[in-house]
Scaffold this motif. Structure first.
Motif, PDB file in Angstrom:
ATOM      1  N   SER A 264      47.226   4.436  43.853  1.00 55.94           N
ATOM      2  CA  SER A 264      46.232   4.314  42.788  1.00 55.94           C
ATOM      3  C   SER A 264      46.761   4.977  41.519  1.00 55.94           C
ATOM      4  O   SER A 264      47.613   5.874  41.586  1.00 55.94           O
ATOM      5  CB  SER A 264      44.907   4.958  43.214  1.00 55.94           C
ATOM      6  N   THR A 265      46.232   4.532  40.377  1.00 54.45           N
ATOM      7  CA  THR A 265      46.727   5.082  39.119  1.00 54.45           C
ATOM      8  C   THR A 265      45.619   5.175  38.081  1.00 54.45           C
ATOM      9  O   THR A 265      44.662   4.379  38.094  1.00 54.45           O
ATOM     10  CB  THR A 265      47.884   4.209  38.573  1.00 54.45           C
ATOM     11  N   ASN A 266      45.749   6.174  37.210  1.00 51.02           N
ATOM     12  CA  ASN A 266      44.849   6.379  36.084  1.00 51.02           C
ATOM     13  C   ASN A 266      43.385   6.465  36.528  1.00 51.02           C
ATOM     14  O   ASN A 266      42.516   5.770  36.000  1.00 51.02           O
ATOM     15  CB  ASN A 266      45.018   5.266  35.037  1.00 51.02           C
ATOM     16  N   CYS A 267      43.138   7.325  37.494  1.00 53.50           N
ATOM     17  CA  CYS A 267      41.779   7.538  37.991  1.00 53.50           C
ATOM     18  C   CYS A 267      41.366   8.996  37.809  1.00 53.50           C
ATOM     19  O   CYS A 267      42.194   9.904  37.957  1.00 53.50           O
ATOM     20  CB  CYS A 267      41.681   7.164  39.470  1.00 53.50           C
ATOM     21  N   THR A 268      40.094   9.203  37.510  1.00 53.56           N
ATOM     22  CA  THR A 268      39.534  10.548  37.412  1.00 53.56           C
ATOM     23  C   THR A 268      38.575  10.754  38.577  1.00 53.56           C
ATOM     24  O   THR A 268      37.698   9.913  38.823  1.00 53.56           O
ATOM     25  CB  THR A 268      38.793  10.743  36.080  1.00 53.56           C
ATOM     26  N   ILE A 269      38.745  11.882  39.286  1.00 50.16           N
ATOM     27  CA  ILE A 269      37.930  12.153  40.465  1.00 50.16           C
ATOM     28  C   ILE A 269      37.198  13.474  40.275  1.00 50.16           C
ATOM     29  O   ILE A 269      37.827  14.530  40.149  1.00 50.16           O
ATOM     30  CB  ILE A 269      38.794  12.214  41.740  1.00 50.16           C
ATOM     31  N   TYR A 270      35.875  13.406  40.258  1.00 46.48           N
ATOM     32  CA  TYR A 270      35.034  14.600  40.252  1.00 46.48           C
ATOM     33  C   TYR A 270      34.759  14.904  41.722  1.00 46.48           C
ATOM     34  O   TYR A 270      33.966  14.224  42.372  1.00 46.48           O
ATOM     35  CB  TYR A 270      33.755  14.354  39.459  1.00 46.48           C
ATOM     36  N   LEU A 271      35.421  15.934  42.220  1.00 46.42           N
ATOM     37  CA  LEU A 271      35.614  16.071  43.663  1.00 46.42           C
ATOM     38  C   LEU A 271      34.992  17.337  44.249  1.00 46.42           C
ATOM     39  O   LEU A 271      35.108  18.420  43.677  1.00 46.42           O
ATOM     40  CB  LEU A 271      37.124  16.070  43.944  1.00 46.42           C
ATOM     41  N   HIS A 272      34.354  17.157  45.392  1.00 49.29           N
ATOM     42  CA  HIS A 272      34.005  18.279  46.272  1.00 49.29           C
ATOM     43  C   HIS A 272      34.614  17.959  47.630  1.00 49.29           C
ATOM     44  O   HIS A 272      34.244  16.969  48.265  1.00 49.29           O
ATOM     45  CB  HIS A 272      32.485  18.440  46.405  1.00 49.29           C
ATOM     46  N   VAL A 273      35.578  18.769  48.079  1.00 48.95           N
ATOM     47  CA  VAL A 273      36.244  18.510  49.353  1.00 48.95           C
ATOM     48  C   VAL A 273      36.448  19.839  50.073  1.00 48.95           C
ATOM     49  O   VAL A 273      36.855  20.831  49.468  1.00 48.95           O
ATOM     50  CB  VAL A 273      37.584  17.762  49.140  1.00 48.95           C
ATOM     51  N   THR A 274      36.136  19.875  51.361  1.00 43.71           N
ATOM     52  CA  THR A 274      36.191  21.134  52.103  1.00 43.71           C
ATOM     53  C   THR A 274      37.557  21.390  52.720  1.00 43.71           C
ATOM     54  O   THR A 274      37.808  22.493  53.204  1.00 43.71           O
ATOM     55  CB  THR A 274      35.111  21.156  53.196  1.00 43.71           C
ATOM     56  N   SER A 275      38.442  20.385  52.727  1.00 40.33           N
ATOM     57  CA  SER A 275      39.825  20.605  53.168  1.00 40.33           C
ATOM     58  C   SER A 275      40.718  20.375  51.948  1.00 40.33           C
ATOM     59  O   SER A 275      40.247  20.410  50.814  1.00 40.33           O
ATOM     60  CB  SER A 275      40.195  19.660  54.314  1.00 40.33           C
ATOM     61  N   ARG A 276      42.011  20.169  52.157  1.00 38.80           N
ATOM     62  CA  ARG A 276      42.914  19.867  51.048  1.00 38.80           C
ATOM     63  C   ARG A 276      43.051  18.349  50.918  1.00 38.80           C
ATOM     64  O   ARG A 276      43.322  17.659  51.900  1.00 38.80           O
ATOM     65  CB  ARG A 276      44.288  20.502  51.276  1.00 38.80           C
ATOM     66  N   ALA A 277      42.843  17.843  49.718  1.00 44.95           N
ATOM     67  CA  ALA A 277      42.975  16.412  49.487  1.00 44.95           C
ATOM     68  C   ALA A 277      44.450  16.008  49.536  1.00 44.95           C
ATOM     69  O   ALA A 277      45.337  16.797  49.217  1.00 44.95           O
ATOM     70  CB  ALA A 277      42.374  16.044  48.143  1.00 44.95           C
ATOM     71  N   ILE A 278      44.701  14.755  49.912  1.00 44.20           N
ATOM     72  CA  ILE A 278      46.067  14.238  50.020  1.00 44.20           C
ATOM     73  C   ILE A 278      46.188  12.975  49.178  1.00 44.20           C
ATOM     74  O   ILE A 278      45.355  12.065  49.274  1.00 44.20           O
ATOM     75  CB  ILE A 278      46.422  13.930  51.486  1.00 44.20           C
ATOM     76  N   ILE A 279      47.239  12.923  48.342  1.00 44.84           N
ATOM     77  CA  ILE A 279      47.532  11.709  47.596  1.00 44.84           C
ATOM     78  C   ILE A 279      48.932  11.231  47.966  1.00 44.84           C
ATOM     79  O   ILE A 279      49.783  12.019  48.365  1.00 44.84           O
ATOM     80  CB  ILE A 279      47.432  11.923  46.072  1.00 44.84           C
ATOM     81  N   GLU A 280      49.148   9.935  47.828  1.00 46.52           N
ATOM     82  CA  GLU A 280      50.447   9.354  48.165  1.00 46.52           C
ATOM     83  C   GLU A 280      50.670   8.097  47.333  1.00 46.52           C
ATOM     84  O   GLU A 280      49.776   7.250  47.217  1.00 46.52           O
ATOM     85  CB  GLU A 280      50.506   9.016  49.659  1.00 46.52           C
ATOM     86  N   ASP A 281      51.831   7.997  46.710  1.00 48.25           N
ATOM     87  CA  ASP A 281      52.176   6.847  45.869  1.00 48.25           C
ATOM     88  C   ASP A 281      51.155   6.652  44.751  1.00 48.25           C
ATOM     89  O   ASP A 281      50.745   5.525  44.448  1.00 48.25           O
ATOM     90  CB  ASP A 281      52.283   5.566  46.719  1.00 48.25           C
TER      91      ASP A 281
END
Length: 344
Positions: A264-281
């Motif tokens: 994914s590209t050029n995205c804004t995420i307003y995030l609540h996450v209880t673990s660690r988020a993972i991104i790839e490519d």
């Protein structure tokens, strides 16, 4: 007694200097050898621990079809937590692992995660999705309020489909999400609301949407967002995972236990996450704290089993960035002055 001549002193100094250099080289080689031994031992220990745990999870999943139905939720909860633990362990071990070993471990985890999700969908069927083809009607004062009251300018998901609905050439793609998945497919320029009655404890798929605004009130079990373009998606607390794939130029706001963001590209995420988020490519990803609010949201956090006080929104693991000394160029924290202040 004759003193040493300058040439003799120079020769002695050169010999001593060469001896010191030789000893330094020997010491450096010893250190390099020791470092290599340590790294090799660390890599060996990682492989033993990692793949042993993978086998334990696989055995746990294999046993699911023969255990009482009452224990299935506990089995899948443990499997999902162990998979997340392995993801964190893999990321922390990247510093001494070879790229090939990292990729192989990532592929193993992905297969394990997919198998767990498919098996859970098969053995723990959720409530069939049945949406009501109606606009939101203002409730009288003596009845509990609906979180979608007052949103008359938006419409309740008339285009939600059960499995297999959509363009003929996409049926096969959608079928992998299971018969009980709520699906919103192939829409352009629409504003859509899903209420808690429709999504609570169900899996939700948003796919092939362009310039749409979607609001989801309630607690989906899992959320998949695939091939979204120029969309705004606001979501209540998700019980387990959010999977985002092939999205661009979008704004998201959601709370979840874990996030996996792919291609994914050029995205804004307003995030609540209880673990660690993972991104790839991924590229040009911006993150900020989750700031969408609505009535009864705290009850939805409780229903989802998420702690509102635990938020790792800016702890992102990038599987395409191995360096720990430098931050990944693929994501950044959105500056406070650039964040959306109100979603209404």
């Amino acid at each position: 007694m004759e003193s040493n001549t300058p040439s003799e002193e120079s020769l002695s100094e050169r010999i001593n200097k060469r001896d010191r250099e030789r000893k330094n080289v020997i010491e450096k080689r010893k250190e390099e050898k020791q470092h290599l031994i340590v790294e090799t031992e660390q890599a060996s220990y990682f492989k033993d621990a990692f793949y042993s745990t993978c086998k334990t999870i696989r055995d746990l999943l294999d046993s699911a079809e023969s255990v009482p139905a009452s224990t299935l939720s506990e089995i899948f909860d443990k499997a999902n937590k162990d998979i997340m633990m392995l993801k964190n362990y893999l990321f922390e071990s990247k510093i001494f692992l070879k790229v090939y070993d990292i990729r192989k471990a990532q592929e193993t985890l992905q297969i394990l995660e997919n198998d767990a999700a498919q098996l859970e969908a098969k053995l723990v069927p959720r409530k069939k999705f049945g949406f009501k083809n109606r606009r939101v009607i203002k409730k009288t004062a003596d009845k509990p309020s609906d979180v979608t009251d007052g949103l008359k300018d938006l419409k309740i998901a008339e285009s939600i489909a059960t499995n297999g609905v959509g363009k003929q050439n996409n049926k096969q793609n959608y079928s992998k999400y299971g018969d009980n998945t709520c699906m919103l497919l192939e829409k352009v320029g629409e504003k859509i609301v899903l209420d808690a009655e429709n999504v609570n404890k169900n899996d939700v798929l948003l796919s092939d949407l362009t310039r749409c605004t979607v609001r989801i009130y309630g607690t989906p079990n899992t959320l998949h967002m695939v091939s979204l373009v120029q969309c705004t998606v606001l979501i209540g607390p998700v019980t387990t995972s959010v999977f985002v794939d092939d999205c661009r130029d979008c704004d998201f706001a959601f709370a979840c236990q874990q996030l996996r963001l792919h291609t994914s590209t050029n995205c804004t995420i307003y995030l609540h996450v209880t673990s660690r988020a993972i991104i790839e490519d991924c590229t040009k990803i911006r993150v900020a704290p989750y700031n969408w609010a609505y009535e009864d949201q705290m009850n939805h956090f409780k229903l989802a089993g998420l702690d509102p006080k635990i938020n790792n929104w800016n702890s992102i693991d990038d599987f395409n960035w191995l360096s720990k000394e430098k931050s990944s160029p693929n994501w950044s924290v959105l500056e406070p002055e650039l964040r959306v202040k109100s979603w209404d």
